[in-house]
Design an enzyme around this catalytic site. Sequence first.
Site, PDB file in Angstrom:
ATOM      1  N   HIS A 165      -3.030  -0.444   4.696  1.00 52.34           N
ATOM      2  CA  HIS A 165      -4.190   0.183   5.317  1.00 52.34           C
ATOM      3  C   HIS A 165      -3.995   1.711   5.604  1.00 52.34           C
ATOM      4  O   HIS A 165      -4.527   2.712   5.380  1.00 52.34           O
ATOM      5  CB  HIS A 165      -4.624  -0.712   6.519  1.00 52.34           C
ATOM      6  CG  HIS A 165      -5.986  -0.322   6.699  1.00 52.34           C
ATOM      7  ND1 HIS A 165      -6.676  -1.208   7.417  1.00 52.34           N
ATOM      8  CD2 HIS A 165      -6.957   0.513   6.278  1.00 52.34           C
ATOM      9  CE1 HIS A 165      -8.004  -0.847   7.718  1.00 52.34           C
ATOM     10  NE2 HIS A 165      -8.108   0.245   7.098  1.00 52.34           N
ATOM     11  N   TYR A 203      -9.445 -11.393  17.100  1.00 49.99           N
ATOM     12  CA  TYR A 203      -8.604 -12.195  16.252  1.00 49.99           C
ATOM     13  C   TYR A 203      -9.521 -13.285  15.365  1.00 49.99           C
ATOM     14  O   TYR A 203      -9.406 -13.455  14.366  1.00 49.99           O
ATOM     15  CB  TYR A 203      -7.167 -12.998  16.656  1.00 49.99           C
ATOM     16  CG  TYR A 203      -6.165 -11.961  16.999  1.00 49.99           C
ATOM     17  CD1 TYR A 203      -5.345 -11.696  15.833  1.00 49.99           C
ATOM     18  CD2 TYR A 203      -5.740 -11.547  17.875  1.00 49.99           C
ATOM     19  CE1 TYR A 203      -4.208 -10.907  15.938  1.00 49.99           C
ATOM     20  CE2 TYR A 203      -4.743 -10.556  18.136  1.00 49.99           C
ATOM     21  CZ  TYR A 203      -3.867 -10.389  17.246  1.00 49.99           C
ATOM     22  OH  TYR A 203      -2.717  -9.622  17.248  1.00 49.99           O
ATOM     23  N   HIS A 224      -1.077  -4.478   6.763  1.00 52.10           N
ATOM     24  CA  HIS A 224      -1.755  -3.336   7.500  1.00 52.10           C
ATOM     25  C   HIS A 224      -0.686  -1.900   7.199  1.00 52.10           C
ATOM     26  O   HIS A 224      -1.432  -1.062   7.177  1.00 52.10           O
ATOM     27  CB  HIS A 224      -0.892  -3.559   9.205  1.00 52.10           C
ATOM     28  CG  HIS A 224      -1.619  -4.656   9.618  1.00 52.10           C
ATOM     29  ND1 HIS A 224      -3.257  -4.506  10.127  1.00 52.10           N
ATOM     30  CD2 HIS A 224      -1.250  -5.865  10.249  1.00 52.10           C
ATOM     31  CE1 HIS A 224      -3.538  -5.324  10.656  1.00 52.10           C
ATOM     32  NE2 HIS A 224      -2.600  -6.336  10.891  1.00 52.10           N
ATOM     33  N   HIS A 243       0.631 -10.650   5.850  1.00 47.65           N
ATOM     34  CA  HIS A 243      -0.322  -9.944   6.954  1.00 47.65           C
ATOM     35  C   HIS A 243       0.069  -8.593   7.331  1.00 47.65           C
ATOM     36  O   HIS A 243      -0.555  -7.711   7.159  1.00 47.65           O
ATOM     37  CB  HIS A 243      -0.292 -10.853   7.997  1.00 47.65           C
ATOM     38  CG  HIS A 243      -1.100 -10.340   9.209  1.00 47.65           C
ATOM     39  ND1 HIS A 243      -2.335 -11.029   9.487  1.00 47.65           N
ATOM     40  CD2 HIS A 243      -0.951  -9.514  10.095  1.00 47.65           C
ATOM     41  CE1 HIS A 243      -2.912 -10.339  10.639  1.00 47.65           C
ATOM     42  NE2 HIS A 243      -2.161  -9.303  11.042  1.00 47.65           N
ATOM     43  N   GLU A 244       1.335  -8.602   7.643  1.00 48.90           N
ATOM     44  CA  GLU A 244       1.960  -6.958   8.116  1.00 48.90           C
ATOM     45  C   GLU A 244       1.922  -5.975   6.999  1.00 48.90           C
ATOM     46  O   GLU A 244       1.719  -5.036   7.256  1.00 48.90           O
ATOM     47  CB  GLU A 244       3.246  -7.243   8.935  1.00 48.90           C
ATOM     48  CG  GLU A 244       3.111  -8.014  10.194  1.00 48.90           C
ATOM     49  CD  GLU A 244       2.395  -7.519  11.281  1.00 48.90           C
ATOM     50  OE1 GLU A 244       2.000  -8.404  11.937  1.00 48.90           O
ATOM     51  OE2 GLU A 244       1.938  -6.421  11.266  1.00 48.90           O
ATOM     52  N   GLU A 277      -8.038  -6.381  12.259  1.00 48.57           N
ATOM     53  CA  GLU A 277      -7.170  -7.481  11.771  1.00 48.57           C
ATOM     54  C   GLU A 277      -7.757  -8.050  10.577  1.00 48.57           C
ATOM     55  O   GLU A 277      -7.104  -8.809   9.916  1.00 48.57           O
ATOM     56  CB  GLU A 277      -6.988  -8.627  12.614  1.00 48.57           C
ATOM     57  CG  GLU A 277      -6.294  -8.498  13.929  1.00 48.57           C
ATOM     58  CD  GLU A 277      -4.899  -7.949  13.523  1.00 48.57           C
ATOM     59  OE1 GLU A 277      -4.272  -8.379  12.916  1.00 48.57           O
ATOM     60  OE2 GLU A 277      -4.439  -7.038  14.506  1.00 48.57           O
TER      61      GLU A 277
END
Length: 859
Positions: A618, A753, A615, A611-612, A640
């Site tokens: 991105h 979220y 980011h 998940h991180e 998110e």
Amino acid sequence: MARRRQNSVCPLFVFVFCLCVYGSTSNPILPSSQVLAPHEDQPVKSELVSASSPRFLQNSWTRLSGHAAAVSAPAVDSATAFPNSNSENVTNIVEAPVVPDPVPTRLPVAPVPAPSTTTTATANGPSAAASGSSEPKHTGGASVESVEEARAKGDLLQSNITSLNPSPEQIQQVTDRIVKVKQLVFDEIAAVPIGQRTFENTYKRIAELEDWAEYLSSYVTFPRHVSPDPLIREASGHAGKKLSTLDVELYTRHDIFEALKEAKHNTEEGLSEEAKLLIEDTFSDYERNGLDLPLDKLQRLKAVQQRIDVLNLELQTCLNSETPNSIQLAHTELEGLPREYLVEYKENDDMSYNVSLTAGEVTPIFKYVSNPQTRRKIAIAFGSRCDEHSTHRLQEATQLRHELAQLLNRPHFAAYKLETLMAKKAETVFDFLNELHEKLRPAAAEEMAELLSIKEEEMKKLNQSFDGQFYTYDLPYYSRIRLEQWFNVDSEIVRQYFPIDVVINGTFEVYEEVLGLQFESIEPANAWHPDVKRYKTVDAKTGAFLGEFYLDLHPRSGKFSHAAVWGLRSSYLRSTNERQTAIAAMVTNLSKPKAGKPALLRHSEVQTFFHEFGHLMHNLCAQVIYSRFGGTKVERDFVEAPSQMLENWVWEPEILKYISNHYNSTPGSTPLPDDLRQRMLEARDASRAMDDQRQIFLSLFDMTIHTQVDANVSETYASLFTKINQIPHLSGTNGATTFGHMFGGYNAAYYGYLWSQVYALDMYTQFDQAPRKALDSTVGERYRREILKPGGSRPAQQSLKGFLGREPDRTSFLIRHGVDSSHKRVSKKPMVHVANENGDAKYRFRSSMGEVHDSSGWF
């Protein structure tokens, strides 16, 4: 329009139980508006973690703005985005307040720092009188330095940055230089004579200033989250306060607002779409910062905002304390705890143990210790750890947000915050949450009944009395037992297949293949701690250097305590038409090596890493003209979605071949067995509805305290907790004070979220239907082009449509969350008989599409 990520946070379901039992986690992706200027995905704390743009750099002021939607972004109507054919039959746990629709406006945008470019600026602009402004110049005293001279000194400082590990003296020096340059540039903009103000000498000057200041601001504000040196963290905190105060001043200057008004009216034809958005966005910042208010109200507004910034910083200090409180437990109180965890605690002479009140030390106790009184004792201590320090501060901050909104003629803070987000109105958010809560109630009741039956059996085995109740501190313990006995999934066995190096290298390979990238290690890392790794990112086809990122993965004293990504510098277009490269940092607290073994990750931690890392990508893949639109600086209720989509990868068999291998085997020889993966898939929905209800609870709590002006924050938390979670709130705890999102940029936006999962699951269908599924590089290229590359330079709705080739659809979200497209709960698939190790008959259900969540990973 205000935007930001961060926190990541980031990977919030990983901390779900902690949030619900003890309050919450300070978000991982929480972002931090005071962070460095790397990638704006933080914090953060998320805005926990985003410090890339100056305005996000500022604590509350920027966080108040949150991720604002582009001015031109269409509102998402609840009837179309979340249709409810029988809304009259939905029982609303929390009603949206009945207030007249506020005048449409945008969210407040925090001051934005500036990037580096070589713009031509006059050394000495005209006087304030000549510019038609009666305000004094904000030069901080007489100075003979011109903008060019001041900036040249700043450029020299920036060119000498070789490490993200500044000394306190360097932090002060760079902070002072940022202040000097920003004051001079704003003075020059104000001094442009009336009749001569244009896009070039107003809006573009501010944008270039923001570009220039972005990385320098990150350099001085990020260390407070990660530096092992308390003096550096203290200096960094002071820098954040100073820059925040400065930006509140600069972004509430009437003379600048008047200059922007005229320049907006005189805007020439032929500007790019991003330049037009820059005008609307910047003007919105000033408009929403109260520049049309009478002077006395504007001064009060500034004081309120500055006080909120201070309170947010103080609230965060408790969660990230370098010396957390501890509790002493006798050896007999820890029965059931595996030895590998026991040896991590400090042992006393009387054979008792000191347990620090950190998530890393208390989690094993909640999962393994059989004595409910021990779990209860830890739950109370952990859930009240910030009570004395933070209760009054959180109440004050919440009341001040309402005052801020009312000064700006909004009925409450949520109305102000949501104007620039995709949801637009509080009523839309309440409808979404209440409808989902109602649809999930039957499934949540089933899940609770299952857990109660397991608890009853377990209490009999332990010869303990069963009172028919389920408590917050029971959830991780009995969820683990259900995994092991009903699904034959032992999380300790699962983690043996996820040594951290395998996870990291496999993740790199997956992202390289899907997104067309290459990652290379940079040594030495020249980072803030020896454990930190540094990598560069290049485009696999063109060889173009895109930027670099840092991985700071394990816990240590004084470090940010959850998971988030900081956008330290955006990839923007410099005045020379050369592209600035991006820099970002991923900060987590994953399992450390123990007892001669490498760091072995829980599956939920693998999901957090994926998940991180999304980011990070991105931030690295976004390419914009102006830094304020870089990376994760998108609408807060969309930020998110890209990373949530990527969480699906950690369940796919083709991906698990890359990211798993038993730590005791030769490389690539023993990935996670497929039969174990199948059992994990079957188990992941075991508490799906209850997990969702906890997220609904936190979202409704957030919306309630930010719409009901006189709400008592602590009482509201306790009351809603019991109503929604079917579990009594634990007396003696105050989860509101440990809900870091409320002082990390997610206030009045935590619903994002759940909301963003609508888009995440819809985007995932593009990969799921592709020839190579999750590894399909054709879809990956389109995802990089349409979702990642634009950053916040266009509305999220436009990016979604570009990627999907159609309008977003909610069907996948409704199915995943146990409701079909007709709003009927999807029936569970036939029961599958399973015998536990004692031969007792158990049954499990195969549910359709569960959350990508290892139900054993509560923290």
